[in-house]
Every structure is written in C-alpha cells, then in structure tokens.
Design an enzyme around this catalytic site. Structure first.
Site, short mmCIF file in Angstrom:
data_model
loop_
_atom_site.label_atom_id
_atom_site.label_comp_id
_atom_site.label_asym_id
_atom_site.label_seq_id
_atom_site.Cartn_x
_atom_site.Cartn_y
_atom_site.Cartn_z
N ARG A 161 5.63 47.33 -6.25
CA ARG A 161 5.22 46.82 -5.07
C ARG A 161 3.87 46.46 -5.06
O ARG A 161 3.80 45.13 -4.50
CB ARG A 161 5.37 48.10 -3.97
CG ARG A 161 6.71 48.39 -3.66
CD ARG A 161 7.01 49.73 -3.04
NE ARG A 161 6.77 50.54 -4.33
CZ ARG A 161 7.68 50.82 -5.11
NH1 ARG A 161 8.83 50.27 -4.83
NH2 ARG A 161 7.60 51.54 -6.07
N THR A 162 2.90 46.84 -5.69
CA THR A 162 1.32 46.65 -5.54
C THR A 162 1.37 45.10 -6.51
O THR A 162 0.83 44.22 -5.72
CB THR A 162 0.33 47.58 -6.00
OG1 THR A 162 0.75 48.89 -5.25
CG2 THR A 162 -0.99 47.12 -5.91
#
Length: 303
Positions: A51-52
C-alpha cells in the site's frame, strides 16, 4: 529544504492545512494533474510494502510526475554492502524527492542528513510512520468532522506498532481526546510513551475489547507483527489475541469508525468489511490524497 521524518515535524496548523489541501484534491483531482510535472519521486523501500509504496507512486503519477526506485533491499546496492546514507546521497542526484522505508529505527533520519532533496519517512522499524498517520487523520476527519473530543481505542500490538505510535503523537495534540489501550501484557504501550507524551493525558489500559466497546468513537486495530518478534513461540502465542467480529461490534456505537493501517491477517473478520463502520479501505484511498498534498508542500508547489 524540509523532510518529514516524524509526524511531530509538522505543526497542528500545518497538518490542518494538509488536510484541507488533500480534501480539495479529493474533490477536484483534475485541477492538480500537472502540479508536479517534471518532478521525480524515488521510492527506496528496504522493507516489503504494498500500500505505502504504490500509494506514493500513484500520488506522484496523478500529479503529473514520474517515479523511480526499488521495492526491496536485495534489488539495491545494499545487497553489496552499501550504506543507507550513500544510497540516499546517490539517489538525491537523480530525484527531486525521496520516500524511504527501512526496518531499522532512525534510518530515515540518518539518510536525510546526507540527502540533497526532501526525504519522507515511509516507515522505520517499530518507530514511526508519519504518512500513514496523515491517512488516518484524514479518515477520522472525513468520518467524524473533527479531530478532537474523541474516545480512541487502540487495539493489538501497541508495543511495536509504528502506526499506533505515530497516530498517538498526532491525536494527543488535539483537545479533549481520550485514549483506551487494549492489548495483552506483552504488547502494551511502551513505558516511555506513558511517561512522556501521555503523562498528562486521559488514558487507560485494559485487556478486553468487549468491555470498552460501547464508549469508543474510533477503534484502531493493528496486527501482531511476526517481523517484530525475536521469538517465534511468542508470536504464535499472541498472534490471535484480539480478533474483531460482528458479535463484538454489537455493543458499539452506530457511528463507530473502525480503522486499520493494513495489511490485515485475521485480526478483523472479513464479515466486518460489510459493516458501514469499517473504514480501513477508505484509509487506503485517503492516504493517496494526503501523500499528494505532502509532496506538493515539501516541493514548494502551491496551487
């Protein structure tokens, strides 16, 4: 030149301004499509991330910039023994801004000292994760309309959870917030936080999610992280300590907001995903807009 290494690098007024900017980008994305045209983001991820890393990349592409970098240490010269500081100094000749994740606490601070461009801490060990905190804050603001006067439950791994530590440093600065820390004895909130920023705060600790559920406005769930344990037996014993199910939500407020920084393992039942109080996938979306606003700020782009 500014870096974002810790959420406390930003004042409350700066956080509020970032929230306002991110909300405007969220509502008017087409107005920002070329805001960072010609700019390059380097994603230096010495630790796995989905995600990041992709959120940073999507944020830069949507602002008209481009991306270079690597997604694991073995894809970089770190595998040959190069220091983090040398890697960052080198990459700062190629990029305009750097997002960096590293398993060792303090690595982004050391890297920033050698960088010629702004460095954003995308997570360092069990210490800090400021851009996840920005995503969390936007989620709370969108759901509750405010960041103060809330009762916030934090559940699971409160000892090693960098997202918990970062969010706590942010929410403690807004007025009239109360904190409830829910964890097994081995994963309690660290003593240095209790003796530090929590010294004059309204907080309590407990081992039961059920007993405090009716009073919570926010429930921040976390996973028990295998990678933070030195002893596999301890991880196995504690990994299923707290699992959120529909049954446990029966006594919760109708407007409770359930947050989780993700990835999830099994600490939130999949059935809870259909509950309107589940906000963790909204966090993913909001994170992109907060990172867009942050990169514009650090690169000095006003719009």
């Amino acid at each position: 030149m500014r870096h974002l290494l810790d959420i406390t690098d930003l004042s409350v007024s700066e956080i509020d301004a970032l929230l306002k900017k991110a909300e405007d980008i969220y509502k008017n994305p087409s107005a920002y499509r070329e805001s960072l045209k010609g700019k390059k983001l380097a994603t230096l991820f010495f630790e796995p991330s989905t995600r990041t890393r992709l959120s940073f990349e999507a944020a830069m592409w949507e602002l008209g910039g481009c991306v270079l970098g690597f997604s694991s240490a073995d894809c970089s010269s770190a595998a040959k023994g190069e220091s983090v500081m040398d890697t960052v100094k080198t990459v700062s000749f190629y990029a305009d801004i750097i997002a960096m994740r590293h398993p060792k606490e303090g690595a982004p601070q050391a890297a920033a000292a050698k960088s010629g461009v702004p460095v954003i801490n995308a997570g360092d060990g069990g210490h800090n994760h400021p851009t996840q905190t920005l995503a969390d804050l936007m989620t709370v603001k969108q759901e509750k309309g405010r960041l103060g006067g809330l009762t916030i439950g934090m559940c699971g791994d409160l000892k090693f959870g960098r997202t918990v530590h970062s969010l706590l440093h942010a929410m403690i600065r807004y007025p009239d917030n109360k904190f409830v820390f829910i964890s097994p004895e081995e994963l309690k909130i660290p003593e240095y936080l209790k003796q530090g920023i929590l010294k004059n705060a309204d907080f309590r600790e407990c081992k039961s999610m059920t007993e405090v559920m009716p009073e919570l406005d926010i429930l921040y769930m976390t996973r028990v992280q295998r990678e933070r344990f030195f002893n596999e037996a301890d991880y196995i014993r504690l990994k299923d300590s707290y699992v959120l199910t529909p049954e446990k939500l029966q006594t919760a407020k109708s407007d409770l907001s359930v947050l989780h920084p993700l990835p999830r393992v099994n600490e939130i039942s999949r059935v809870v995903d259909d509950d309107p109080r589940a906000c963790y996938f909204k966090q993913v979306e909001y994170g992109k807009y907060m990172r867009m606003a942050l990169m514009m700020k650090l690169l000095g782009v006003e719009k």
